[in-house]
Structure formats: C-alpha cells, structure tokens
Enzyme design. Sequence first.
Site, PDB file in Angstrom:
ATOM      1  N   CYS A 116       0.813  -1.225   0.000  1.00 27.24           N
ATOM      2  CA  CYS A 116       0.000   0.000   0.000  1.00 27.24           C
ATOM      3  C   CYS A 116       0.844   1.272   0.000  1.00 27.24           C
ATOM      4  CB  CYS A 116      -0.953  -0.010   1.188  1.00 27.24           C
ATOM      5  SG  CYS A 116      -2.053  -1.424   1.149  1.00 27.24           S
ATOM      6  N   HIS A 257      -3.677   6.804   2.816  1.00 29.46           N
ATOM      7  CA  HIS A 257      -4.065   5.547   2.175  1.00 29.46           C
ATOM      8  C   HIS A 257      -5.461   5.169   2.663  1.00 29.46           C
ATOM      9  CE1 HIS A 257      -4.220   1.514   0.808  1.00 29.46           C
ATOM     10  NE2 HIS A 257      -4.085   0.985   2.017  1.00 29.46           N
ATOM     11  N   ASN A 287     -10.483  -0.440  -0.574  1.00 32.67           N
ATOM     12  CA  ASN A 287      -9.016  -0.370  -0.541  1.00 32.67           C
ATOM     13  C   ASN A 287      -8.486  -0.872  -1.883  1.00 32.67           C
ATOM     14  OD1 ASN A 287      -6.275  -0.711  -0.112  1.00 32.67           O
ATOM     15  ND2 ASN A 287      -6.494  -1.690   1.887  1.00 32.67           N
TER      16      ASN A 287
END
Length: 352
Positions: A116, A257, A287
Amino acid sequence: MGSKAVRAAITSISHYVPPEILNNQFFETQLETSDHWIRTRTGILERRIARTGGTSDLIIPAAKKCLEQRGIASGEIDCIIVATVTPDYVFPSTASIVQAGIEASNAWGFDLSAACCGFIVAMSIASSFVESGSARRVLVCGADKMTSITNYEDRTSAVLFGDAAGVALVERSEDESVGVIDHLAHMDGRFTNQLYMPAGGSVKPASYETVANREHFLVQDGSTVFKAASKEMAEVTQEILQRNGLTQEDIRWFVPHQANRRIIDAVGERLGLEDDRVMCNIQHYGNTSSATIPLCLSEWMEKGELHKGDNVVLSSFGAGFTAASMYMRWAISPKLEPAKVENAFVYAEAAD
Ligand code: ACO
C-alpha cells in the site's frame, strides 16, 4: 529534504476504475455479513471489480489520459514505474506491458513491490531520477487488481478491496517553489504473516495443495493491521511535518491511504485535522492498495479542489509492515471551477 536546486513535480494525474460496481448488498447474498456492518466498520459502500484483464488494463487508459491532459506524446516518456502487488505476471514486469500498450517506445521501466506504500515509494524514486537528471519524464503508476487476490469466502477481508489505477506524470518543475519537497519511509519486517499472500512465491510455489487451501489470496490479521496503520500513518506524517518545520495548520490536503474509514478518522484525529482537509473516497472504491492515493489526487483535481501551491501530505501503511509519507507543494491548477467535495461521513449516518 530542504531546498533543492531542481525539483520534481506531478504535472498531470489521472485514474481509471473498471465500470462494474460491487455493492454491499452483493456480499449480503454471499456471506454472513450486512450492509450495516460493512458501512459502520469500514465506511465502504461499494467497490469496483474488473472481471477480465490484468492490472495493466487498468493502467493503460489512465496513462493515456494522463499524457493527453499534459499534451505530450508517449514517446517522450523515459521511464515507467508500476507500483503493484498484483502484477499481470510474476515476470515480465507490468511496466513492460504498459510500455507496449501506450507505445512508449523510448521508455524503460520496472515494477515495484511496496504494497500500500507503493505509490509514495514510486514517487520518491521518480523524483530522485528527475532531480538527478537521469530521467526527464517518469510515469508513476499505482495500480492493483485486488479482486484477483481477494478470498470471497472470507468475510473479514472480502468486503474491503477493489480494483483501480492512478497514474502521475513526474517532470522537472519549471517553478522551484512547487513540487516534491520531502519523503520518508520506514519498514518493520517482523510482521510478514500479519498481511501477506501465503503461496505463489518461491517459499510456496503453486501446487494442488496451495490451491485447495486457498493460499493464493490475501491473508491478514485485521486488528493488528488496523492498530499499526492508525499509529504509523500518524507518526510518519508528524515526522515529515516536523522535519520541514510545518504544523498541521499548514496542510491544505492530507491524503491518507484508504484502508478503512475508521483508520483515516483515527489518523486525522491524532493529527488534529478536520474532515475538510482530509481526502477520503473509500466509500466508493474500498481499498485499492497502490491506487488509493493517486485516485484521491486525481478525483480532487477533477473536482477543482486541488490548487497550485497547496501543501499536500501523503501518508500510507501496508504489508511489510511499511509506512511512508511525502510532502509536496502541488504544482498544477485544476481546469474546473471548485465544486463541492463529496466527502460525506457516510458510515456514521448509517449507524444506528
Ligand atoms: N461482516 C460481519 N461481521 C464481520 C465481518 C463482516 N464482513 N468481518 C468481521 N466480522 C466479525 C468478526 O468475525 C468478529 O466477530 P466475533 O467477535 O464474533 O469474532 C467481529 O466482526 C469483530 O471483528 P474485528 O476484527 O474486531 O472487527 P474490526 O472492527 O477490527 O474490523 C476489519 C475488521 C474491517 C478487517 C478491520 O480490522 C480493518 O479494517 N483492519 C485493517 C485491515 C486492512 O486494511 N488490511 C488491508 C491491507 S493493508 C492496508 O491497506 C493498510
């Protein structure tokens, strides 16, 4: 850090999401879960899924748009960096497939595995290339087809992920007052098994057994990741603010994020940032790993909410564990007039 003679900047940014939407009601029909649980525990209402094609098929339309917006031909790109944990193949690189797809015949490139944190890490490398003069124009692609490694039989992770690509063009800034100013990253490699894909690598190559055991999907210890992400994202942000002599008051846009709305809120709260300075679109996309940050930046540009000179701080956390942040002064103006940011606090409204 500090002042630099040459500064690299994002001069164009774009994104692509596949058209098919998976809403929470879909999961209600497949798993023991509910729209209410997903909204209130994650903030996610829907996510996108690409039924066919690979990660390169998400990147290519975004990359073409990115170049078109800037008005340059693909032959003018020197380097393509693809940050992803879902490459088209283990090899060759997805960057090489993108290179052919956009006909960037003068570019070399490579894939980068930083989970990520991939977009921030790729941006730091691209900036260093541009600042050192070893590349003039780098295409930084943060993209993941997370649905290809999502276990749809596991309710604790299935609801979280979606597919998307974000592409940024990084060039030498004409104006030294804008561009990438600082970046940092940390890693703590003791947490492999808390967030990983057990099989398909050299430790456990694919076999009948690994397939039968569903080991080619993401496995996580959700609450450990949750706690570490909330803490580390706040800390890397504080660190980058401190070493650049900034306070949270100086941040126009914080771009975290997008893993869970509650993580974003916890980080925002620790930093003392109001919602109107925190980018959040997790409600629509879930996500998307390496794509979350460029997807936010691109959407906020489209909405006319991101302006030249804005102090922008990126922050991420992911598998490894890794944590990274980047401070930049935004270098481009939006084409559109400011529109209302759709940044509604969706899960609270859904709560009983
Ligand atoms: N529907 C209904 N119930 C569920 C679901 C679901 N989809 N998922 C979990 N539950 C249940 C659990 O089984 C548990 O039940 P139990 O008490 O009977 O055992 C209960 O809900 C609470 O489980 P928790 O794990 O404590 O729930 P939590 O509020 O922590 O939410 C979640 C779980 C959403 C996974 C959260 O921990 C999270 O988001 N963690 C971060 C994970 C992450 O982001 N990973 C992505 C990759 S890395 C990154 O991007 C940072």
